[in-house]
Scaffold this motif. Sequence first.
Motif, PDB file in Angstrom:
ATOM      1  N   GLU A  31      -5.525  -6.627  35.554  1.00  0.00           N
ATOM      2  CA  GLU A  31      -6.277  -7.421  36.508  1.00  0.00           C
ATOM      3  C   GLU A  31      -5.912  -8.854  36.602  1.00  0.00           C
ATOM      4  O   GLU A  31      -6.430  -9.385  37.208  1.00  0.00           O
ATOM      5  CB  GLU A  31      -7.470  -7.540  35.494  1.00  0.00           C
ATOM      6  CG  GLU A  31      -8.186  -5.984  35.140  1.00  0.00           C
ATOM      7  CD  GLU A  31      -9.564  -6.195  34.109  1.00  0.00           C
ATOM      8  OE1 GLU A  31      -9.608  -7.348  33.762  1.00  0.00           O
ATOM      9  OE2 GLU A  31     -10.171  -5.262  34.109  1.00  0.00           O
ATOM     10  N   THR A  32      -4.802  -9.294  35.880  1.00  0.00           N
ATOM     11  CA  THR A  32      -4.213 -10.562  36.067  1.00  0.00           C
ATOM     12  C   THR A  32      -2.878 -10.676  36.780  1.00  0.00           C
ATOM     13  O   THR A  32      -2.919 -11.401  37.733  1.00  0.00           O
ATOM     14  CB  THR A  32      -4.021 -11.218  34.689  1.00  0.00           C
ATOM     15  OG1 THR A  32      -3.399 -10.205  33.895  1.00  0.00           O
ATOM     16  CG2 THR A  32      -5.407 -11.635  34.103  1.00  0.00           C
ATOM     17  N   THR A  33      -1.950 -10.122  36.376  1.00  0.00           N
ATOM     18  CA  THR A  33      -0.517 -10.065  36.844  1.00  0.00           C
ATOM     19  C   THR A  33      -0.076  -8.835  37.895  1.00  0.00           C
ATOM     20  O   THR A  33       0.801  -8.861  38.500  1.00  0.00           O
ATOM     21  CB  THR A  33       0.531 -10.391  35.875  1.00  0.00           C
ATOM     22  OG1 THR A  33       0.454  -8.915  35.212  1.00  0.00           O
ATOM     23  CG2 THR A  33       0.037 -11.156  34.930  1.00  0.00           C
ATOM     24  N   GLY A  34      -1.093  -7.884  37.727  1.00  0.00           N
ATOM     25  CA  GLY A  34      -0.815  -6.563  38.399  1.00  0.00           C
ATOM     26  C   GLY A  34       0.127  -5.458  37.675  1.00  0.00           C
ATOM     27  O   GLY A  34       0.451  -4.567  38.264  1.00  0.00           O
ATOM     28  N   MET A  35       0.444  -5.871  36.519  1.00  0.00           N
ATOM     29  CA  MET A  35       1.375  -5.001  35.583  1.00  0.00           C
ATOM     30  C   MET A  35       0.649  -3.837  35.372  1.00  0.00           C
ATOM     31  O   MET A  35      -0.499  -3.711  34.907  1.00  0.00           O
ATOM     32  CB  MET A  35       1.728  -5.965  34.364  1.00  0.00           C
ATOM     33  CG  MET A  35       2.548  -4.980  33.470  1.00  0.00           C
ATOM     34  SD  MET A  35       2.706  -5.921  31.939  1.00  0.00           S
ATOM     35  CE  MET A  35       3.735  -4.867  30.747  1.00  0.00           C
ATOM     36  N   VAL A  36       1.369  -2.768  35.747  1.00  0.00           N
ATOM     37  CA  VAL A  36       0.866  -1.265  35.308  1.00  0.00           C
ATOM     38  C   VAL A  36       1.091  -0.963  34.008  1.00  0.00           C
ATOM     39  O   VAL A  36       2.150  -1.316  33.129  1.00  0.00           O
ATOM     40  CB  VAL A  36       1.631  -0.082  36.261  1.00  0.00           C
ATOM     41  CG1 VAL A  36       1.198   1.093  35.724  1.00  0.00           C
ATOM     42  CG2 VAL A  36       1.255  -0.608  37.516  1.00  0.00           C
ATOM     43  N   VAL A  37       0.133  -0.518  33.242  1.00  0.00           N
ATOM     44  CA  VAL A  37       0.203  -0.116  31.892  1.00  0.00           C
ATOM     45  C   VAL A  37      -0.246   1.135  31.831  1.00  0.00           C
ATOM     46  O   VAL A  37      -1.263   1.649  32.080  1.00  0.00           O
ATOM     47  CB  VAL A  37      -0.548  -1.082  30.767  1.00  0.00           C
ATOM     48  CG1 VAL A  37      -0.431  -0.446  29.356  1.00  0.00           C
ATOM     49  CG2 VAL A  37      -0.159  -2.453  30.955  1.00  0.00           C
ATOM     50  N   VAL A  38       0.653   2.247  31.250  1.00  0.00           N
ATOM     51  CA  VAL A  38       0.127   3.512  31.040  1.00  0.00           C
ATOM     52  C   VAL A  38       0.528   4.141  29.770  1.00  0.00           C
ATOM     53  O   VAL A  38       1.593   3.958  29.322  1.00  0.00           O
ATOM     54  CB  VAL A  38       0.966   4.410  32.257  1.00  0.00           C
ATOM     55  CG1 VAL A  38       0.561   5.957  31.899  1.00  0.00           C
ATOM     56  CG2 VAL A  38       0.436   4.119  33.698  1.00  0.00           C
ATOM     57  N   GLN A  39      -0.545   4.968  29.219  1.00  0.00           N
ATOM     58  CA  GLN A  39      -0.220   5.583  27.916  1.00  0.00           C
ATOM     59  C   GLN A  39       0.271   7.117  28.565  1.00  0.00           C
ATOM     60  O   GLN A  39      -0.454   7.948  29.149  1.00  0.00           O
ATOM     61  CB  GLN A  39      -1.285   5.522  26.973  1.00  0.00           C
ATOM     62  CG  GLN A  39      -0.881   6.655  25.635  1.00  0.00           C
ATOM     63  CD  GLN A  39      -2.016   6.707  24.706  1.00  0.00           C
ATOM     64  OE1 GLN A  39      -2.800   5.844  24.386  1.00  0.00           O
ATOM     65  NE2 GLN A  39      -2.236   7.838  24.183  1.00  0.00           N
ATOM     66  N   ALA A  40       1.755   7.249  28.351  1.00  0.00           N
ATOM     67  CA  ALA A  40       2.088   8.608  28.769  1.00  0.00           C
ATOM     68  C   ALA A  40       1.759   9.528  27.876  1.00  0.00           C
ATOM     69  O   ALA A  40       1.340   9.412  26.710  1.00  0.00           O
ATOM     70  CB  ALA A  40       3.539   8.593  28.975  1.00  0.00           C
ATOM     71  N   GLU A  41       2.103  10.903  28.347  1.00  0.00           N
ATOM     72  CA  GLU A  41       1.648  12.222  27.631  1.00  0.00           C
ATOM     73  C   GLU A  41       2.551  12.313  26.342  1.00  0.00           C
ATOM     74  O   GLU A  41       2.460  13.265  25.537  1.00  0.00           O
ATOM     75  CB  GLU A  41       1.395  13.386  28.393  1.00  0.00           C
ATOM     76  CG  GLU A  41       2.731  14.004  29.219  1.00  0.00           C
ATOM     77  CD  GLU A  41       2.529  13.200  30.651  1.00  0.00           C
ATOM     78  OE1 GLU A  41       2.971  13.992  31.586  1.00  0.00           O
ATOM     79  OE2 GLU A  41       2.177  11.996  30.659  1.00  0.00           O
ATOM     80  N   SER A  42       3.665  11.662  26.460  1.00  0.00           N
ATOM     81  CA  SER A  42       4.863  11.959  25.553  1.00  0.00           C
ATOM     82  C   SER A  42       5.839  10.880  25.801  1.00  0.00           C
ATOM     83  O   SER A  42       5.781  10.136  26.726  1.00  0.00           O
ATOM     84  CB  SER A  42       5.542  13.247  25.753  1.00  0.00           C
ATOM     85  OG  SER A  42       6.130  13.509  26.807  1.00  0.00           O
ATOM     86  N   GLU A  43       6.785  10.726  24.751  1.00  0.00           N
ATOM     87  CA  GLU A  43       7.819   9.826  24.736  1.00  0.00           C
ATOM     88  C   GLU A  43       8.754  10.189  25.914  1.00  0.00           C
ATOM     89  O   GLU A  43       9.415   9.272  26.728  1.00  0.00           O
ATOM     90  CB  GLU A  43       8.704   9.957  23.633  1.00  0.00           C
ATOM     91  CG  GLU A  43       8.010   9.378  22.412  1.00  0.00           C
ATOM     92  CD  GLU A  43       7.202  10.049  21.472  1.00  0.00           C
ATOM     93  OE1 GLU A  43       6.569   9.583  20.356  1.00  0.00           O
ATOM     94  OE2 GLU A  43       6.914  11.339  21.854  1.00  0.00           O
ATOM     95  N   LEU A  44       8.875  11.690  26.228  1.00  0.00           N
ATOM     96  CA  LEU A  44       9.931  12.122  27.170  1.00  0.00           C
ATOM     97  C   LEU A  44       9.105  11.661  28.721  1.00  0.00           C
ATOM     98  O   LEU A  44       9.815  11.075  29.404  1.00  0.00           O
ATOM     99  CB  LEU A  44       9.799  13.369  27.379  1.00  0.00           C
ATOM    100  CG  LEU A  44      10.862  14.168  26.329  1.00  0.00           C
ATOM    101  CD1 LEU A  44      10.599  15.589  26.079  1.00  0.00           C
ATOM    102  CD2 LEU A  44      12.227  13.982  26.593  1.00  0.00           C
ATOM    103  N   ALA A  45       7.958  11.697  28.569  1.00  0.00           N
ATOM    104  CA  ALA A  45       7.550  11.340  30.107  1.00  0.00           C
ATOM    105  C   ALA A  45       7.526   9.854  30.213  1.00  0.00           C
ATOM    106  O   ALA A  45       7.714   9.296  31.377  1.00  0.00           O
ATOM    107  CB  ALA A  45       5.985  11.739  30.095  1.00  0.00           C
ATOM    108  N   SER A  46       7.413   9.157  29.156  1.00  0.00           N
ATOM    109  CA  SER A  46       7.265   7.494  29.347  1.00  0.00           C
ATOM    110  C   SER A  46       8.902   7.157  29.681  1.00  0.00           C
ATOM    111  O   SER A  46       8.704   6.168  30.583  1.00  0.00           O
ATOM    112  CB  SER A  46       7.005   6.664  27.879  1.00  0.00           C
ATOM    113  OG  SER A  46       7.936   6.979  26.849  1.00  0.00           O
ATOM    114  N   ILE A  47       9.737   7.664  29.072  1.00  0.00           N
ATOM    115  CA  ILE A  47      11.042   7.288  29.544  1.00  0.00           C
ATOM    116  C   ILE A  47      11.539   7.510  31.102  1.00  0.00           C
ATOM    117  O   ILE A  47      12.224   6.757  31.759  1.00  0.00           O
ATOM    118  CB  ILE A  47      12.260   7.861  28.651  1.00  0.00           C
ATOM    119  CG1 ILE A  47      13.448   6.902  28.636  1.00  0.00           C
ATOM    120  CG2 ILE A  47      12.513   9.308  28.736  1.00  0.00           C
ATOM    121  CD1 ILE A  47      13.730   5.639  28.484  1.00  0.00           C
TER     122      ILE A  47
END
Length: 352
Positions: free
Chosen positions: A41-57
């Motif tokens: 809402e402020t800087t436009g940075m995307v934050v996502v809780q992925a479904e796993s560590e594999l997905a996040s990397i």
Amino acid sequence: MKGNEAIAHAAIRCGCDGYFGYPITPQSEVIETLAEQKPWETTGMVVVQAESELASIYMVYGAAGAGKRAMTSSSSPGIALMQEGITYLAGAELPGVFVNVQRGGPGLGTIQPSQGDYFQATRGGGNGDYNVIVLAPASVQEMADFVDLAFELAFKYRNPAMILSDGVIGQMMEKVVLPPFKPRRTDEEVIKQCPWASTGKTKNRVRNVITSLELKPEEMEKRNLHLQEKYAEIREKEVRFETQQTDDAEYMIVAFGSAARIAQKAIEIAREEGIKVGLFRPITLWPFPSKQIADMARTKKGVLVVEINAGQMVQDVRLAINGEVKVEQFGRLGGIVPEPEEIVNALKTKIM
């Protein structure tokens, strides 16, 4: 604030484009703080809780491939799951950042602090000949400072960079000066700064293909030789370390992260007893300050390596010193953090 919270605030302020993570103790406050701060809402940075560590990397891989400042964080078992993606980042020369707040192992282990991932970080837990730039903070302030530094080094060398912390530094609370806000880059700035990035085919731009795959052995060897030249440059230019009370010291303790904090108190106790001992703290675990440790050790009677594991960094210290001075190791296992008095006793029994 906590070290983990400092990581999150620094990420927002240093122009991070996207964080992709998965909760795991003792680093869950990173994603919790980002969710609380709502930087989208402020800087436009995307934050996502992925479904796993594999997905996040692999989300980091994709964002980094587009020239974006992307990062993730986890703890030891989660970082183990990310190793395939990390070696892909290294092979494709992509500038991702990841934070490891270590806990005891092996396996699922314990949620208590440890430094048992030293080999995983500095040797590369994935396949192939590659290195990851590894920064080891010893304070909440350095947790904040090293986020921007990790991005700077990652983009400078097009190489993944790790902040290797542990449960002590991640969970403890200290005063911290947060970095100033750095504006996120526009798409035009990304294209200008990252001509290698795959940002899609446009009228005046050829689409770049990001991959670590090469089926021709001769070409793969050329790519590997290029990587080794880059690693040699990093070893030459990016070594970082800190020393304390080494000028008059007869003995030296080598420690990183939270172990270095505990060693500081041990040195204070030892000097009160008339034992002249100093501290050498590697800040970059890769590139490792081998030459600097060797040069300083030559004037000492012995070196004690203190680390919260069974003995990993001690191998690099021994390689650096090459038998010129006695080197021993002291550590606690299973998530037990050593007391300063234990370090002093180890100094007396193992080195003196």
